[in-house]
Enzyme design. Sequence first.
Site, mmCIF file in Angstrom:
data_model
loop_
_atom_site.group_PDB
_atom_site.id
_atom_site.type_symbol
_atom_site.label_atom_id
_atom_site.label_comp_id
_atom_site.label_asym_id
_atom_site.label_seq_id
_atom_site.Cartn_x
_atom_site.Cartn_y
_atom_site.Cartn_z
ATOM 1 N N SER A 105 0.887 -1.102 -0.110
ATOM 2 C CA SER A 105 -0.031 -0.079 -0.063
ATOM 3 C C SER A 105 0.887 1.156 -0.007
ATOM 4 C CB SER A 105 -0.840 -0.218 1.335
ATOM 5 O OG SER A 105 -1.817 -1.130 1.047
ATOM 6 N N LEU B 71 1.348 -0.177 8.034
ATOM 7 C CA LEU B 71 1.545 0.387 6.788
ATOM 8 C C LEU B 71 3.024 1.601 6.706
ATOM 9 C CD1 LEU B 71 -1.999 1.805 6.366
ATOM 10 C CD2 LEU B 71 -0.856 0.732 4.705
ATOM 11 N N ASN C 132 -6.826 0.490 -1.124
ATOM 12 C CA ASN C 132 -6.986 -0.063 0.090
ATOM 13 C C ASN C 132 -7.895 0.702 1.194
ATOM 14 O OD1 ASN C 132 -6.878 -1.673 2.452
ATOM 15 N ND2 ASN C 132 -4.460 -1.677 2.655
ATOM 16 N N CYS D 8 -7.897 -1.664 5.387
ATOM 17 C CA CYS D 8 -6.727 -2.239 6.771
ATOM 18 C C CYS D 8 -7.422 -2.009 8.001
ATOM 19 C CB CYS D 8 -5.568 -1.356 6.407
ATOM 20 S SG CYS D 8 -4.300 -1.715 7.648
ATOM 21 N N LYS E 64 -10.504 -2.677 -2.622
ATOM 22 C CA LYS E 64 -10.016 -3.666 -1.730
ATOM 23 C C LYS E 64 -11.209 -3.611 -0.668
ATOM 24 C CE LYS E 64 -6.594 -6.486 0.373
ATOM 25 N NZ LYS E 64 -5.183 -7.015 0.263
HETATM 26 O O1 RRO Z 1 0.097 -2.770 7.124
HETATM 27 C C1 RRO Z 1 -0.660 -3.540 7.597
HETATM 28 O O2 RRO Z 1 -0.644 -3.415 8.945
HETATM 29 C C2 RRO Z 1 -1.976 -4.245 6.848
HETATM 30 C C3 RRO Z 1 -2.575 -3.506 5.911
HETATM 31 BR BR1 RRO Z 1 -2.145 -1.875 5.177
HETATM 32 C C4 RRO Z 1 -3.730 -4.308 5.397
HETATM 33 O O3 RRO Z 1 -4.405 -3.644 4.411
HETATM 34 N N1 RRO Z 1 -4.041 -5.479 5.905
HETATM 35 C C5 RRO Z 1 -3.243 -5.832 6.917
HETATM 36 O O4 RRO Z 1 -3.739 -7.056 7.209
HETATM 37 N N2 RRO Z 1 -2.235 -5.162 7.352
#
Ligand code: RRO
Length: 313
Positions: A45, A72, A125, A128, A165
């Site tokens: 992402s 993220l 996305n 999350c 998503k």
């Molecule tokens: O980075 C994350 O902690 C994370 C993201 Br962006 C997501 O969309 N889904 C996830 O399980 N972890």
Amino acid sequence: MNLSQKVYGVTFQNPTVLASGIMGITASSWRFCVENGAGGITTKSLWLTEHMGHPNPTIISTEHWSLNAVGLPDAGVEKAVQEVGDYLKNKPAPLIGNVVAGSIEDFGKTAEHIAKLKPDFLEVNISCPNVEDEFGKPFACSAPDAAAVTKHIKQVSGDIPVFIKLSPNVNNIGAIALACAEQGADGFTAINTVGPGMAIDLRSRMPILANKVGGLSGPAIKPIAVKCIADVYAATEGKLPIIGTGGVYTGEDALELMLAGATLIGIGTAVGDRGIDVFKKVCDEMQYWCTNEGVEHVSDMVGAMHKELASRS
Ligand code: RRO
């Protein structure tokens, strides 16, 4: 037996796609996945500006599931532009650029930057589960919010197909998909991780993840992915492509998600468990099953459960 899939004029040599957030963000790591059989690549992402992730530990895995709260981390759009640009100059397989943001306006700005590089698709996305403290409930948890992001992104993404998503952590994923479709969504990725969940260390009495909670992935979530994909496919009458993601480890898992309605198959957690050549393994297993069962083209499997149900009712 033919495994290739064509989606909006883009040919994927096989349906497997590296899921977002796995294998970092470098052109060379994406190429490595394609060398190991991936039919396409999804970037991690991408944020507009640098974003700190959560402190360690960010991931815990067992044989049945993983929990992650990576939060993220990202170097921002400048770095993304370099790596995406490098990959696209001489791409061995299609690229899906995944974008994330904390506001509708920033979703638009990030998508505009990435769309200019001409990835094959954009993946948005909005689901999350790990940044709720920072940004509140994900946009994917409300049909009007999800629709508003879709509408804004469609205004800046030109002719790049936009995949939204979706989150499994709702009780109306079909209605949310339909609301996005009404605002021009070109397809969906289903699903993001489940939960969030929590794991506690017995001796310290503390949550294992520094963020305390995290998104659940791995084999345990496949039945949820199958149900969500089936709901999205039914709500949109099978008219929009779905990238099915969630607990796929084997070729038979991939085919099951296709029966529910997936055209492409995201593979994430299994990369850590079955190795980087999981893409090739899953394809070989799909080939084997389809050849034995007399399926000539893997696309014959897409949505076939819905046709079978209809024929029996
Ligand atoms: O980075 C994350 O902690 C994370 C993201 Br962006 C997501 O969309 N889904 C996830 O399980 N972890």
